[in-house]
Each structure stands twice: as structure tokens, then as C-alpha cells.
Design an enzyme around this catalytic site. Structure first.
Site, PDB file in Angstrom:
ATOM      1  CG  ASN A  85      -1.643   1.212   1.111  1.00 22.82           C
ATOM      2  OD1 ASN A  85      -1.829   2.151   0.420  1.00 22.82           O
ATOM      3  ND2 ASN A  85      -2.482   1.362   2.600  1.00 22.82           N
ATOM      4  CE  LYS A 104       0.010   3.390   4.976  1.00 23.78           C
ATOM      5  NZ  LYS A 104       0.091   3.903   6.153  1.00 23.78           N
ATOM      6  CG  HIS A 107      -5.855   1.719   5.116  1.00 21.71           C
ATOM      7  ND1 HIS A 107      -5.477   2.916   6.252  1.00 21.71           N
ATOM      8  CD2 HIS A 107      -4.747   0.850   5.015  1.00 21.71           C
ATOM      9  CE1 HIS A 107      -4.254   2.528   6.631  1.00 21.71           C
ATOM     10  NE2 HIS A 107      -3.786   1.493   5.741  1.00 21.71           N
ATOM     11  CD  GLU A 140      -2.847   5.273   6.855  1.00 17.39           C
ATOM     12  OE1 GLU A 140      -2.973   5.427   5.679  1.00 17.39           O
ATOM     13  OE2 GLU A 140      -2.015   4.929   7.410  1.00 17.39           O
ATOM     14  CD  GLU A 157      -3.575  -2.607   7.252  1.00 13.14           C
ATOM     15  OE1 GLU A 157      -2.502  -2.940   6.892  1.00 13.14           O
ATOM     16  OE2 GLU A 157      -4.164  -1.737   7.109  1.00 13.14           O
ATOM     17  N   GLY A 205       2.409   2.014  11.140  1.00 15.85           N
ATOM     18  CA  GLY A 205       3.424   2.971  11.077  1.00 15.85           C
ATOM     19  C   GLY A 205       4.284   3.348  12.336  1.00 15.85           C
ATOM     20  CB  SER A 230       5.250  -1.918  12.208  1.00 18.95           C
ATOM     21  OG  SER A 230       4.974  -0.465  12.357  1.00 18.95           O
TER      22      SER A 230
HETATM   23  C1  PEP Z   1      -0.737   0.178   6.286  1.00 21.43           C
HETATM   24  O1  PEP Z   1      -1.000   1.524   6.497  1.00 21.43           O
HETATM   25  O2  PEP Z   1      -1.652  -0.593   5.823  1.00 21.43           O
HETATM   26  C2  PEP Z   1       0.268  -0.462   7.042  1.00 21.43           C
HETATM   27  C3  PEP Z   1       0.537  -1.608   6.965  1.00 21.43           C
HETATM   28  O3  PEP Z   1       1.479   0.706   7.057  1.00 21.43           O
HETATM   29  P1  PEP Z   1       3.037   0.491   7.628  1.00 21.43           P
HETATM   30  O4  PEP Z   1       3.181  -0.879   7.209  1.00 21.43           O
HETATM   31  O5  PEP Z   1       3.601   1.459   7.418  1.00 21.43           O
HETATM   32  O6  PEP Z   1       2.538   0.202   9.252  1.00 21.43           O
END
Ligand code: PEP
Length: 248
Positions: free
Chosen positions: A6, A8, A91, A93, A159, A165, A201
Site C-alpha cells: 500500500n 498510500k 483502511h 486512515e 491491521e 507506522g 509495521s
Molecule cells: C498500512 O497502513 O496499511 C500499513 C500496514 O502501514 P505500515 O506498514 O507502514 O505500518
């Protein structure tokens, strides 16, 4: 095994070109499916660059109508027309900044399926819910409310919001328990099996630990999918893990 990248709202034409140049002539494994979710504006650009590379493309979101007076939105039919196979929905976000609701995510997932896209529905608890022992109940409600009425192939991405992040990941037993629960919840409601990806992460250092957890069918990677070196390190570790596990 599925790896979703992803991107983003990151990368531009120059960095996407550089990324894909490094994928030319790369030896991809048939046992690992890859899908990149670029910013919508670059889907067509990336799709052309990936023409001879076995990587799918997906959208980061879609609307629940094929067209109409919805300024700034993107329809599932347009994503399909541009060559997408998948779409991420719900997601965290988008749930936080765009106020996407479970009800809306359900509608979008149904329209995505009708448009021949495979939805990846994201669910995940926040830090307080995890600490107060409410994570499983919260995820059960998210799934119950977001689950499309009918589907053949559906992917759920677990998630945890507190992991995205931050460099923090849940304990292996917490991931195993949640993935098992998600599969049971979906099966009890639909009599269908789903794939469950872990996201939050994921990086080169923790990928093997995460993949070794039962019921982890793949990963959704954000930050570590933006640099080709990190992305390929994750990919190579996943391939080696599968080779060792299944002896091929
Ligand atoms: C995400 O936002 O879907 C995600 C997994 O981000 P990160 O790997 O940066 O934690």
C-alpha cells in the site's frame, strides 16, 4: 501467500519508474502473489510499466456507484477499466480521516465485487481497545457490519491501528488468535473461507516471525513497500520462508 504493497499518497512518476526498473528481470515465485496499490492518479502509469511483470494492481478505495455527482471519488468500474484486480476498503486512515463507516464499506465492497474486483477489507482495533481486552469484540462488529452479502473471494486485512507506522507489532499469539477469530466469524456468517493478511509495521526484520504464525495468509505492507530495496528484501524473505516450509 499474498503480499500487498500500500503506497498510500506517496511516490511520483520518477520514483515509480525507478522502482519498476529494479523489478525488470527479477525472478518472481509462482507461489507468492504480489499486488501494488499506488495512488489512484498513478494506476494507469504503473499498470503500463508493469506490463510484463507478474504483479497485480489495486485501488486504495472505491465508491459504491459506477458514476454520478460524487466529486473527487473513484468508481470500482473505473479501477477495473484501468486494470485493477483488487481494492482496499476500510483502511483505518480512511475510517479516521474520511469518516468511512462500516455501512459504507459494506456497500463499496458489494459494488467492487459486482465490478469484478476483489475487496481487501481492513479491520483493526486501537490501542485502548487492545489494552482493555475489547479487541476481538470490536473486530467482530467491524466484520459483521462490513461483510458483503455475497462473495466468492474475499480478503480481510487485520491491521491494528496502534501498529500502523509505529514499529510496534502484536505478540505472535495475539496475531494467531485474531486471525483464527476472523476466519471463524466470517465462516459462521457466510459459510465461506477467507484469506487473512496481517498489516502493521511489517519489515525485513519481522517478516519471518509474522509469516510463521498460523492462519497468516499474507501481509499488507505500507512504509516498507516504498523503497525497492526494502520491498525486495521482504519479498525474498517470504519466498525463502515458503521454499523451506513447502520444500520446493
Ligand atoms: C498500512 O497502513 O496499511 C500499513 C500496514 O502501514 P505500515 O506498514 O507502514 O505500518
Amino acid at each position: 501467500m499474498f503480499i500487498a504493497a500500500n503506497w498510500k499518497m506517496n511516490l511520483d512518476k520518477k520514483s515509480i519508474n525507478f522502482f519498476v526498473e529494479n523489478l525488470q528481470h527479477y525472478k518472481f515465485s509462482e507461489n507468492l502473489q504480489l499486488c501494488i496499490f499506488p495512488p489512484t492518479i498513478y494506476i494507469d502509469f504503473l499498470s503500463k510499466l508493469l506490463e510484463n511483470i507478474p504483479i497485480s494492481i489495486g485501488g486504495q478505495n472505491c465508491h459504491h456507484q459506477s458514476f454520478g455527482a460524487y466529486t473527487g471519488e473513484v468508481s470500482a468500474t473505473s479501477l477495473k477499466e484501468l486494470g485493477c484486480d483488487y481494492v482496499i476498503l476500510g483502511h483505518s486512515e480512511r475510517r479516521i480521516y474520511n469518516k468511512d463507516t462500516n455501512e459504507n464499506i459494506k456497500k463499496c465492497s458489494q459494488f467492487a465485487i459486482k465490478s469484478d474486483l476483489k475487496p481487501i477489507i481492513c479491520v483493526g482495533e486501537n490501542f485502548n481497545q487492545r489494552n482493555n481486552g475489547k479487541a476481538i469484540d470490536f473486530i467482530e462488529k467491524q466484520i459483521t457490519d462490513c461483510l458483503p452479502e455475497e462473495f466468492n473471494e474475499l480478503i480481510i486485512a487485520y491491521e491494528p491501528i496502534w501498529s500502523i507506522g509505529t514499529g510496534k507489532i502484536p505478540h505472535k499469539t495475539e496475531i494467531r488468535e485474531m486471525h483464527e477469530n476472523i476466519k471463524e466469524i466470517v465462516f459462521s456468517k457466510s459459510k465461506k473461507n477467507v484469506k487473512v493478511l496481517y498489516g502493521g509495521s511489517v519489515n525485513e526484520q519481522n517478516i519471518l516471525e509474522i509469516l510463521s504464525v498460523n492462519n497468516v495468509d499474507g501481509i499488507l505492507v505500507g512504509g516498507a513497500s516504498l523503497k525497492i530495496k526494502d520491498f525486495l528484501a521482504i519479498y525474498d524473505s517470504a519466498v525463502k520462508y515458503l521454499q523451506k516450509k513447502y520444500n520446493f
